[in-house]
Design a protein around this motif. Structure first.
Motif, PDB file in Angstrom:
ATOM      1  N   VAL A  60       0.849  -1.202   0.000  1.00  0.00           N
ATOM      2  CA  VAL A  60       0.000   0.000   0.000  1.00  0.00           C
ATOM      3  C   VAL A  60       0.882   1.248   0.000  1.00  0.00           C
ATOM      4  O   VAL A  60       0.656   2.179  -0.789  1.00  0.00           O
ATOM      5  CB  VAL A  60      -0.960  -0.005   1.211  1.00  0.00           C
ATOM      6  CG1 VAL A  60      -1.606   1.362   1.412  1.00  0.00           C
ATOM      7  CG2 VAL A  60      -2.021  -1.075   1.047  1.00  0.00           C
ATOM      8  N   GLU A  61       1.882   1.273   0.867  1.00  0.00           N
ATOM      9  CA  GLU A  61       2.776   2.430   0.938  1.00  0.00           C
ATOM     10  C   GLU A  61       3.494   2.667  -0.390  1.00  0.00           C
ATOM     11  O   GLU A  61       3.598   3.803  -0.853  1.00  0.00           O
ATOM     12  CB  GLU A  61       3.790   2.246   2.068  1.00  0.00           C
ATOM     13  CG  GLU A  61       3.180   2.333   3.448  1.00  0.00           C
ATOM     14  CD  GLU A  61       4.127   1.961   4.569  1.00  0.00           C
ATOM     15  OE1 GLU A  61       3.969   2.506   5.668  1.00  0.00           O
ATOM     16  OE2 GLU A  61       5.026   1.105   4.358  1.00  0.00           O
ATOM     17  N   ILE A  64       0.924   3.961  -3.154  1.00  0.00           N
ATOM     18  CA  ILE A  64       0.522   5.344  -2.918  1.00  0.00           C
ATOM     19  C   ILE A  64       1.674   6.302  -3.193  1.00  0.00           C
ATOM     20  O   ILE A  64       1.504   7.338  -3.833  1.00  0.00           O
ATOM     21  CB  ILE A  64      -0.053   5.492  -1.497  1.00  0.00           C
ATOM     22  CG1 ILE A  64      -1.398   4.763  -1.424  1.00  0.00           C
ATOM     23  CG2 ILE A  64      -0.191   6.959  -1.092  1.00  0.00           C
ATOM     24  CD1 ILE A  64      -1.964   4.609  -0.036  1.00  0.00           C
ATOM     25  N   SER A  65       2.860   5.946  -2.757  1.00  0.00           N
ATOM     26  CA  SER A  65       4.042   6.787  -2.980  1.00  0.00           C
ATOM     27  C   SER A  65       4.361   6.914  -4.475  1.00  0.00           C
ATOM     28  O   SER A  65       4.608   8.011  -4.974  1.00  0.00           O
ATOM     29  CB  SER A  65       5.234   6.198  -2.231  1.00  0.00           C
ATOM     30  OG  SER A  65       6.405   6.907  -2.527  1.00  0.00           O
ATOM     31  N   ASP A  70       0.465  10.745  -0.553  1.00  0.00           N
ATOM     32  CA  ASP A  70       1.005  10.464   0.766  1.00  0.00           C
ATOM     33  C   ASP A  70       0.011   9.649   1.578  1.00  0.00           C
ATOM     34  O   ASP A  70      -1.191   9.958   1.584  1.00  0.00           O
ATOM     35  CB  ASP A  70       1.287  11.769   1.538  1.00  0.00           C
ATOM     36  CG  ASP A  70       2.414  12.566   0.918  1.00  0.00           C
ATOM     37  OD1 ASP A  70       3.482  11.973   0.692  1.00  0.00           O
ATOM     38  OD2 ASP A  70       2.227  13.773   0.673  1.00  0.00           O
ATOM     39  N   CYS A  71       0.522   8.660   2.300  1.00  0.00           N
ATOM     40  CA  CYS A  71      -0.349   7.830   3.144  1.00  0.00           C
ATOM     41  C   CYS A  71      -1.077   8.657   4.195  1.00  0.00           C
ATOM     42  O   CYS A  71      -2.190   8.298   4.594  1.00  0.00           O
ATOM     43  CB  CYS A  71       0.456   6.713   3.808  1.00  0.00           C
ATOM     44  SG  CYS A  71       0.943   5.403   2.661  1.00  0.00           S
ATOM     45  N   ILE A  74      -4.698   9.308   3.360  1.00  0.00           N
ATOM     46  CA  ILE A  74      -5.705   8.261   3.177  1.00  0.00           C
ATOM     47  C   ILE A  74      -6.956   8.707   3.924  1.00  0.00           C
ATOM     48  O   ILE A  74      -6.897   9.043   5.103  1.00  0.00           O
ATOM     49  CB  ILE A  74      -5.205   6.902   3.724  1.00  0.00           C
ATOM     50  CG1 ILE A  74      -4.062   6.364   2.853  1.00  0.00           C
ATOM     51  CG2 ILE A  74      -6.358   5.895   3.780  1.00  0.00           C
ATOM     52  CD1 ILE A  74      -3.424   5.088   3.385  1.00  0.00           C
ATOM     53  N   LEU A  77     -10.000   3.595   4.435  1.00  0.00           N
ATOM     54  CA  LEU A  77      -9.167   2.394   4.425  1.00  0.00           C
ATOM     55  C   LEU A  77     -10.041   1.216   4.846  1.00  0.00           C
ATOM     56  O   LEU A  77     -10.406   1.094   6.013  1.00  0.00           O
ATOM     57  CB  LEU A  77      -7.980   2.555   5.376  1.00  0.00           C
ATOM     58  CG  LEU A  77      -6.966   1.428   5.391  1.00  0.00           C
ATOM     59  CD1 LEU A  77      -6.304   1.276   4.009  1.00  0.00           C
ATOM     60  CD2 LEU A  77      -5.892   1.704   6.442  1.00  0.00           C
ATOM     61  N   THR A  99      -1.248   3.253  10.900  1.00  0.00           N
ATOM     62  CA  THR A  99      -2.032   4.493  10.861  1.00  0.00           C
ATOM     63  C   THR A  99      -1.358   5.588  11.680  1.00  0.00           C
ATOM     64  O   THR A  99      -1.348   6.752  11.268  1.00  0.00           O
ATOM     65  CB  THR A  99      -3.475   4.259  11.339  1.00  0.00           C
ATOM     66  OG1 THR A  99      -3.469   3.771  12.675  1.00  0.00           O
ATOM     67  CG2 THR A  99      -4.215   3.294  10.430  1.00  0.00           C
ATOM     68  N   HIS A 102       1.762   7.331   9.924  1.00  0.00           N
ATOM     69  CA  HIS A 102       1.431   8.319   8.895  1.00  0.00           C
ATOM     70  C   HIS A 102       0.488   9.413   9.402  1.00  0.00           C
ATOM     71  O   HIS A 102       0.092  10.283   8.631  1.00  0.00           O
ATOM     72  CB  HIS A 102       0.819   7.620   7.681  1.00  0.00           C
ATOM     73  CG  HIS A 102       1.773   6.710   6.985  1.00  0.00           C
ATOM     74  ND1 HIS A 102       2.841   7.175   6.241  1.00  0.00           N
ATOM     75  CD2 HIS A 102       1.849   5.353   6.951  1.00  0.00           C
ATOM     76  CE1 HIS A 102       3.523   6.149   5.762  1.00  0.00           C
ATOM     77  NE2 HIS A 102       2.935   5.033   6.179  1.00  0.00           N
ATOM     78  N   ALA A 126      -7.642   1.342  -0.201  1.00  0.00           N
ATOM     79  CA  ALA A 126      -7.497   2.735   0.240  1.00  0.00           C
ATOM     80  C   ALA A 126      -8.017   3.730  -0.779  1.00  0.00           C
ATOM     81  O   ALA A 126      -7.961   3.492  -1.987  1.00  0.00           O
ATOM     82  CB  ALA A 126      -6.033   3.038   0.533  1.00  0.00           C
ATOM     83  N   VAL A 128      -7.217   7.865  -1.371  1.00  0.00           N
ATOM     84  CA  VAL A 128      -6.260   8.882  -0.941  1.00  0.00           C
ATOM     85  C   VAL A 128      -6.537  10.169  -1.704  1.00  0.00           C
ATOM     86  O   VAL A 128      -6.884  10.129  -2.880  1.00  0.00           O
ATOM     87  CB  VAL A 128      -4.799   8.426  -1.223  1.00  0.00           C
ATOM     88  CG1 VAL A 128      -3.803   9.300  -0.499  1.00  0.00           C
ATOM     89  CG2 VAL A 128      -4.586   6.965  -0.904  1.00  0.00           C
TER      90      VAL A 128
END
Length: 130
Positions: A60-61, A64-65, A70-71, A74, A77, A99, A102, A126, A128
């Motif tokens: 997931v990180e 998203i990156s 950025d997490c 979010i 979720l 959680t 971030h 997620a 975001v």
């Protein structure tokens, strides 16, 4: 982007989430497919739920990156698991650390399902915003 969380009940302070999240003037919204503990070769990591959750969070990180988000942003979720009992007894600290790391305060739904992709036992989905 302006983000506001709504949590009208006192017990909400202890859930590591919010009952609702309002976003105003987002620059973009990223809707992520459900992520599982899958490796670079497309194989699900055949491991216990805790180990799978760690890999799923890393996926997931990374997703998203690489999308330029950025997490911390979010806003939703969803957690799917083959056993909510196992999730709460073996994984909740991993999830809470994710959680907290971030600084997230997101709307969350936890759902127990009969099965997931291949041998996956946990999946994260997620949304975001920027």
């Amino acid at each position: 982007m302006e983000k506001r969380t709504i949590d009208p009940w006192k017990w909400g302070e202890y859930t590591n989430s919010a009952q609702a999240v309002e976003v105003r003037q987002p620059e973009g919204t990223l809707y992520c497919s459900g992520q599982v503990a899958i490796d670079a070769n497309g194989q699900v990591r055949d491991a216990d739920m805790r180990t799978q959750l760690v890999q799923t969070i890393q996926n997931v990180e990374q997703l998203i990156s690489e999308a330029g988000y950025d997490c911390k942003n979010i806003v939703r979720l969803n957690v799917f698991t083959t056993s909510t009992a196992e999730f709460f007894t073996t994984c909740v600290d991993v999830y809470q650390n994710f959680t907290a790391k971030h600084g997230m305060k997101q709307a969350t739904t936890l759902v127990e399902v009969k099965g997931l992709y291949q041998t996956a036992t946990v999946e994260l989905e997620a949304t975001v915003v920027k």
